[in-house]
Design a protein around this motif. Structure first.
Motif, mmCIF file in Angstrom:
data_model
loop_
_atom_site.group_PDB
_atom_site.id
_atom_site.type_symbol
_atom_site.label_atom_id
_atom_site.label_comp_id
_atom_site.label_asym_id
_atom_site.label_seq_id
_atom_site.Cartn_x
_atom_site.Cartn_y
_atom_site.Cartn_z
ATOM 1 N N LEU A 241 -1.750 10.943 4.999
ATOM 2 C CA LEU A 241 -1.681 11.264 3.577
ATOM 3 C C LEU A 241 -1.745 12.775 3.435
ATOM 4 C CD1 LEU A 241 -1.879 10.471 0.521
ATOM 5 C CD2 LEU A 241 -4.362 10.545 0.823
ATOM 6 N N GLN B 107 -7.093 1.821 -1.270
ATOM 7 C CA GLN B 107 -5.821 1.285 -0.797
ATOM 8 C C GLN B 107 -6.003 0.033 0.047
ATOM 9 O OE1 GLN B 107 -2.451 2.302 -1.321
ATOM 10 N NE2 GLN B 107 -3.535 3.335 -3.007
ATOM 11 N N PRO C 36 -4.491 5.161 4.901
ATOM 12 C CA PRO C 36 -3.870 6.089 5.864
ATOM 13 C C PRO C 36 -4.760 6.259 7.090
ATOM 14 C CG PRO C 36 -4.803 7.297 4.010
ATOM 15 C CD PRO C 36 -4.910 5.842 3.659
ATOM 16 N N ALA D 2 2.716 10.387 3.661
ATOM 17 C CA ALA D 2 2.751 9.993 2.255
ATOM 18 C C ALA D 2 2.233 11.145 1.406
ATOM 19 C CB ALA D 2 1.901 8.747 2.024
ATOM 20 N N ARG D 3 2.955 11.446 0.327
ATOM 21 C CA ARG D 3 2.543 12.512 -0.591
ATOM 22 C C ARG D 3 1.636 11.974 -1.687
ATOM 23 N NH1 ARG D 3 1.378 15.994 -2.279
ATOM 24 N NH2 ARG D 3 2.734 16.785 -3.910
ATOM 25 N N ARG E 150 0.064 0.639 -3.190
ATOM 26 C CA ARG E 150 1.174 1.586 -3.013
ATOM 27 C C ARG E 150 1.641 1.658 -1.556
ATOM 28 N NH1 ARG E 150 1.126 8.221 -3.130
ATOM 29 N NH2 ARG E 150 3.229 8.365 -2.253
ATOM 30 N N PHE E 151 0.746 1.961 -0.642
ATOM 31 C CA PHE E 151 1.149 2.128 0.753
ATOM 32 C C PHE E 151 1.540 0.808 1.395
ATOM 33 C CE2 PHE E 151 -1.947 5.915 0.636
ATOM 34 C CZ PHE E 151 -0.977 6.708 0.062
ATOM 35 N N GLN F 256 5.247 0.740 0.474
ATOM 36 C CA GLN F 256 6.173 1.795 0.903
ATOM 37 C C GLN F 256 6.202 2.025 2.410
ATOM 38 O OE1 GLN F 256 4.618 4.843 -2.045
ATOM 39 N NE2 GLN F 256 6.810 5.245 -2.203
ATOM 40 N N VAL F 257 5.041 2.048 3.048
ATOM 41 C CA VAL F 257 4.988 2.423 4.459
ATOM 42 C C VAL F 257 5.801 1.474 5.344
ATOM 43 C CG1 VAL F 257 3.446 2.735 6.442
ATOM 44 C CG2 VAL F 257 2.819 3.685 4.211
ATOM 45 N N THR G 74 5.397 10.230 -5.571
ATOM 46 C CA THR G 74 5.394 8.863 -5.039
ATOM 47 C C THR G 74 5.981 8.757 -3.642
ATOM 48 O OG1 THR G 74 7.617 8.193 -5.809
ATOM 49 C CG2 THR G 74 5.810 8.096 -7.421
ATOM 50 N N VAL H 276 7.108 8.726 0.321
ATOM 51 C CA VAL H 276 6.650 8.603 1.700
ATOM 52 C C VAL H 276 7.862 8.901 2.563
ATOM 53 C CG1 VAL H 276 5.633 7.104 3.459
ATOM 54 C CG2 VAL H 276 4.973 6.826 1.061
ATOM 55 N N TYR H 277 7.703 9.760 3.566
ATOM 56 C CA TYR H 277 8.863 10.142 4.377
ATOM 57 C C TYR H 277 8.479 10.356 5.829
ATOM 58 C CZ TYR H 277 6.893 14.648 2.735
ATOM 59 O OH TYR H 277 6.053 15.681 2.387
#
Length: 374
Positions: free
Chosen positions: A12, A36, A40, A98-99, A110-111, A114-115, A166, A168-169
């Motif tokens: 994160l 979460q 992370p 993740a931002r 959220r994670f 997305q993750v 939002t 994640v990259y």
């Protein structure tokens, strides 16, 4: 028996500066770590320049009480969001990052949503967000991004196709195009443009996964001469790199530049009525064009079994999705191929490893060819 391979870890990335309020930072940190469903494995916390004693005390408490490892990066002077994020990326031990903004609130799942998409092959995953005022129960707006890869690429030539708080990259995909760089107030848009041009596999989840704080000055900050200067610089860079045509450049300067100079009383309704709902409109239009399922005559069956959840067939392009309830997330969708480039736009082949700006490629080619022709 072969042991199960643990899922790929992720970090994160969060930055704070002297203008942040300690109660907002505390809420943001706890929502993205403690609350979460998928936590992370590392938190990279960047302090961008000096902060107040109250905020410093708050940061020390968050680090001490964190249930996961925190890497604290302290910059002696305020360098701005782009350089601060680049410093944080260098401190990350993991490729998936993740931002999180220091005054927003992440939804608990959220994670979890997305993750897995990044683990499955995506380079950049965004999501929708809800704008709130005094508290997360005071929702004043909704920003839904386009979810179709073609729409993401097309939309990026006029607007930022991702909600930066939002995303994640993959760090490797960000570093491959030179990182955020230093383009104040536009560093995220410029990064996403270069990633798309470099062939990154991009995905947007329409569902809101972040509560985005908007104060009294939120719409004032979307205009003004300083932002206009950054806007014009961004458009010059996009045109110079061949991402937009000359006609698109002048369209953007007129529309986006004019938007920066309009009074806040006009800018606020324009943003809420036109800009923010664009993705939702596109997703709805795409869903309306899908073929309706064929009706079949009912067949009598004794005691039919309970209906099973339908699993969509894999497809190179994710179907626009209805916003589900914030319950446990479904299985991650298959990551689409790199977003196609719209017709009429300058398309360049994807570099083998690292993104090279157009002017640097021209110099390289001139040297390789023995110089320009005389």
């Amino acid at each position: 028996m072969k042991a199960d391979i643990p899922p790929e870890p992720f970090a994160l990335l969060m930055t704070v500066y002297g203008g942040d309020r300690e109660e907002y930072v505390r809420d943001a940190f706890r929502s993205a770590v403690h609350d979460q469903t998928v936590r992370p494995d590392q938190v990279v916390l960047v302090q961008d320049g000096p902060v107040s004693p109250e905020l410093e005390f708050c940061l020390r408490g968050l680090i001490a009480a964190s249930p996961v490892e925190v890497t604290f990066v302290q910059l002696q002077r305020n360098r701005g969001l782009g350089p601060a994020l680049d410093a944080g990326l260098q401190a990350s031990r993991f490729d998936i990052v993740a931002r999180m903004d220091a005054d927003d609130v992440a939804m608990p799942h959220r994670f979890q949503m997305q993750v897995p998409l990044v683990r499955a092959g995506a380079d950049l995953v965004g999501a929708g967000l809800l704008e709130f005022g005094s508290g997360i129960d005071d929702v004043v707006g909704r920003r839904i991004p386009p979810s179709d890869p073609y729409d993401i690429a097309r939309y990026s030539r006029l607007h930022d196709p991702f909600n930066h708080p939002t995303v994640v990259y993959r760090r490797s995909a960000v570093i491959a195009v030179g990182g955020y760089g230093d383009l104040p107030l536009m560093e995220d848009y410029w990064l996403f443009v270069r990633m798309i041009a470099n062939g990154a596999r991009v995905v947007n989840i329409a569902e809101p996964l972040v509560y985005y704080r908007v104060g009294d000055g939120a719409y004032e900050r979307r205009g003004g001469r300083e932002l206009l200067r950054s806007e014009l610089r961004l458009q010059r860079e996009m045109y110079r790199e061949g991402f937009i045509t000359r006609m698109q450049y002048w369209r953007n300067v007129i529309i986006r530049g004019g938007y920066r100079l309009t009074p806040t009383l006009i800018r606020r309704p324009v943003y809420r009525l036109i800009v923010a709902p664009y993705g939702a409109r596109r997703n709805r239009d795409a869903s309306d064009t899908l073929p309706a399922p064929q009706q079949q005559a009912p067949v009598a069956q004794p005691e039919p079994a309970a209906p099973q959840p339908q699993v969509p067939a894999p497809a190179p392009v994710p179907e626009p999705q209805q916003v589900p309830a914030p319950a446990p997330a479904s299985e991650p969708q298959q990551v689409p191929a790199p977003a196609p480039q719209p017709r009429g736009a300058a398309v360049r082949p994807k570099p083998a490893s690292r993104y090279v700006p157009r002017h640097a490629r021209d110099q390289r080619d001139a040297v390789a060819g023995g110089g320009s022709e005389g």
